[in-house]
Design an enzyme around this catalytic site. Structure first.
Site: not given
Ligand code: GLU
Length: 517
Positions: A269-271
């Site tokens: 995830s890039k969050r």
């Protein structure tokens, strides 16, 4: 003699776009470990050619994070004695926006040697082209329209742009035939057909180079020997190799690191909240655990050893032990590493790193000097709490919740006091007698061992069950369904808060039972 054997110089080349992604830490760490393992140098270069993506203070933040976890740089940015961001090293400047003359020079060389050309195509034309290619299910690629302009046409276009105060871009001329081969230190040989490579823009109309040109120019002038970076840059590497060749420069060696995956094998995830190093530190992962965990994202010592200090990693790290297949990011494994390091720490040291977390939970007042424990709790007491929790703690941030009772009287439902084989009346009676027992005990009797002896004797003398006494005592003191045992907890509270607090908590428990009963 191998002419290629030169000093190892690696670099970490982030774009200053904000928080530090765990993947960036992995890249920086591997590049640092490789440099140190080989007695080389590690360089921090900041890639800010994309002026739209700059974030104020991002370099300071990045450097602070790297310093916290122990990833060092020998050249590039650092904090000077006044804590100000400065540069050091003989290959500077280390900020791309200050190196525009070097890029311009390389672009001129490429233009002169016909390895690059001006492109005047409007964004509308390029968009149209892209749509056409998509409709034909072809890969989006520049059609090299401007590569074939005559010198007369170029001159006319240049005049036109000048009059309109516009700048053309410059594109790199990819050879129309042949192959470009990457000899990657991790992925091995990867061959690209030049026909499939796009004529990349290398100079934008704002006068800034693109990443592809800048990275080659900088790695060359900074005498980088090994580029270590994420595998998402593999498709860019043939373009870089062709730029090196066109400029007559010897390319660096390349080592691309495997993707980092979620446990379900999707791309990590890039969050921000999930993957920023700052957040991991904030949530109470020790830097040693984080580094140990991140080292294993793609690297493996090929032995059973799992716990590695930074020094041990430096000794053992080798690119030949980096895997090609995706590295799974497993939170449980990170928790495991963290708990291993927490267990190993001297309890005084653990108490020190826990202080900010107790403060955060409002249990400990921040001390004015930043040193002592504040709000009247002695360092001995804090170390004793740390010691008690040490084997159970996975994240430092859990400490507020699990040890709140060591600072303030617990809150809980009265029913929790009643042991499964007891009832309210019996529990109340046990607590009343326990109260009398504590009244009689002297301060010197409140060590864990002595308490265990006297309370066990009390149970036998009064014909109680262990559970019907020890359970409510433990709940009265902690308010928790699960906690360390009653003798440990009682001696701890006696140490930090005094015997009277134990008596008060037993009184409160009796009041709860008056309501329940
Ligand atoms: N600036 C690039 C990044 O943000 C660096 C890529 C490279 O290491 O060549 O990841």
């Amino acid at each position: 003699m191998n002419l290629k054997s030169k000093t190892v110089r690696t670099r970490f080349a982030p774009s200053p776009t904000g928080f530090v992604h765990i993947g960036s830490l992995r890249t920086a760490l591997f590049s640092f470990l490789y440099a140190r393992h080989n007695g080389g140098r590690h360089i921090l270069r900041v890639e800010d050619t994309d002026q739209n993506r700059q974030v104020e203070g991002a370099v300071e933040n990045l450097l602070k994070v790297m310093q916290t976890v122990g990833v060092e740089f020998d050249e590039g940015f650092y904090f000077n004695a006044d804590g100000k961001l400065s540069e050091r090293g003989e290959h500077g400047p280390y900020l791309q926006s200050k190196r525009l003359d070097k890029y311009r020079e390389a672009i001129n060389t490429l233009l002169e040697s016909k390895n690059a050309y001006y492109c005047f195509c409007s964004s509308e034309r390029l968009e149209e082209l892209r749509k056409e290619q998509m409709a034909l299910k072809k890969a989006a690629m520049y059609d090299r329209h401007c590569r074939n302009l005559t010198s007369g046409e170029v001159a006319a276009k240049q005049e036109e742009f000048k009059a309109a105060r516009k700048n053309p871009v410059v594109r790199f001329s990819i050879p129309v035939e042949g192959e470009t081969v990457i000899n990657d230190l991790i992925y091995g040989q990867i061959t690209y057909d030049n026909k499939l490579l796009d004529d990349q823009v290398i100079l934008k109309s704002d006068g800034f180079p693109t990443y592809h040109l800048a990275v080659v120019v900088d790695d060359h002038y900074m005498e980088i020997s090994h580029v270590i970076r994420g595998e998402e840059w593999i498709p860019s590497t043939p373009k870089h190799l062709l730029i090196y060749k066109a400029l007559g420069w010897e390319p660096t060696q390349f080592a691309h690191l495997p993707l980092i995956l979620n446990p379900d094998k999707s791309k990590l995830s890039k969050r921000q909240g999930d993957v920023s190093v700052e957040d991991f530190l904030k949530h109470g992962y020790l830097k040693e655990a984080l580094i140990n965990f991140v080292a294993f994202l793609g690297w493996n010592p090929k032995t059973d050893q799992e716990i590695f200090s930074l020094d041990e990693l430096i000794k053992q790290f080798d690119l030949s032990k980096v895997n090609k297949s995706g590295a799974v990011f497993d939170d449980n494994k990170l928790d495991w590493f963290n708990s291993q390091y927490i267990k190993k720490m001297p309890s005084e040291e653990l108490a020190n790193v826990l202080k900010p977390f107790w403060q955060e939970a409002g249990l400990l007042a921040p001390s004015p000097s930043g040193g002592g424990s504040g709000r009247g709790f002695s360092d001995d007491y804090l170390s004793a709490i740390a010691k008690l929790e040490q084997d159970r703690l996975k994240k430092l941030s859990e400490i507020g919740e699990s040890t709140k009772y060591c600072f303030v009287a617990p809150e809980y439902e009265g029913n929790l006091l009643i042991w499964k084989k007891s009832d309210a009346a019996k529990t109340k009676e046990a607590l009343l007698s326990l109260h009398d027992l504590f009244v009689q005990l002297a301060d010197g009797d409140l060590t864990q061992d002595k308490l265990e002896t006297s309370i066990k004797k009390f149970i036998v003398d009064n014909n109680y069950d262990n559970g019907s006494v020890l359970w409510p005592l433990r709940v009265a003191l902690t308010g928790q369904e699960k906690s360390p045992g009653p003798f440990e907890v009682a001696s701890l509270i006696a140490l930090g808060l005094g015997k009277q607090e134990i008596l008060n908590r037993i009184d409160t428990a009796i009041e709860h039972l008056n309501v329940v009963a």
